[in-house]
Design an enzyme around this catalytic site. Sequence first.
Site, PDB file in Angstrom:
ATOM      1  N   ASP A   1      -6.823  -1.540  -4.564  1.00 48.20           N
ATOM      2  CA  ASP A   1      -7.885  -1.245  -3.591  1.00 48.20           C
ATOM      3  C   ASP A   1      -8.865  -0.227  -4.164  1.00 48.20           C
ATOM      4  O   ASP A   1     -10.086  -0.345  -3.988  1.00 48.20           O
ATOM      5  CB  ASP A   1      -7.302  -0.688  -2.294  1.00 48.20           C
ATOM      6  CG  ASP A   1      -6.416  -1.672  -1.554  1.00 48.20           C
ATOM      7  OD1 ASP A   1      -6.592  -2.891  -1.718  1.00 48.20           O
ATOM      8  OD2 ASP A   1      -5.532  -1.201  -0.816  1.00 48.20           O
TER       9      ASP A   1
ATOM     10  N   ASP B   1       0.853  -1.184   0.000  1.00 47.97           N
ATOM     11  CA  ASP B   1       0.000   0.000   0.000  1.00 47.97           C
ATOM     12  C   ASP B   1       0.888   1.232   0.000  1.00 47.97           C
ATOM     13  O   ASP B   1       1.971   1.225   0.589  1.00 47.97           O
ATOM     14  CB  ASP B   1      -0.917   0.006   1.226  1.00 47.97           C
ATOM     15  CG  ASP B   1      -1.989  -1.076   1.167  1.00 47.97           C
ATOM     16  OD1 ASP B   1      -2.426  -1.416   0.058  1.00 47.97           O
ATOM     17  OD2 ASP B   1      -2.374  -1.570   2.235  1.00 47.97           O
TER      18      ASP B   1
END
Length: 167
Positions: free
Chosen positions: A145, A128
């Site tokens: 995401d 991330d």
Amino acid sequence: MGRCARMTVLTRNTLIAFGLAAAVVTLDQAAKTWLLTTFHLAAVSPAPFLGPIRLNLSFNNGVSFGFLRGDQPWAPYALAAFAFAVTLALAVWATRAQRLFSAVAIGLIMGGAVGNLLDRLLRGAVVDFIDASALYFPWVFNLADSAISVGVALLLLESFITPKTVA
């Protein structure tokens, strides 16, 4: 609509779903690879990006946005197996998508699932890097995401705007 015309729509929508999924996976993995190997985000994290958005490296071994953290050695594989099963179900759904809107939504979700699945298999955790905490969004996330979130939102929107048929 005749059988041939319907098959054409299904095939076109299926190709769109799979093509969009491939594009999401490619962009997601290219961004992660570039940030890790060329930009060396680990050394400069957090780094300014666009206004309140920063690049901030995080390895997520949980599910979405760090929920259900998997700290056991087998957890990445269990989560990868689950993501693989979901991806297969989405692939079947994509072959049956009769609306372009559905095909786009399924393609986004499928691409995001595969992007994060590859991270679990290649890196043991999802990479991330998008940090919007200055906008009061507490989680660090990635392009995969984002694709999943937009795809789910599109499916929800479609469920509200598609006329219902009574059996």
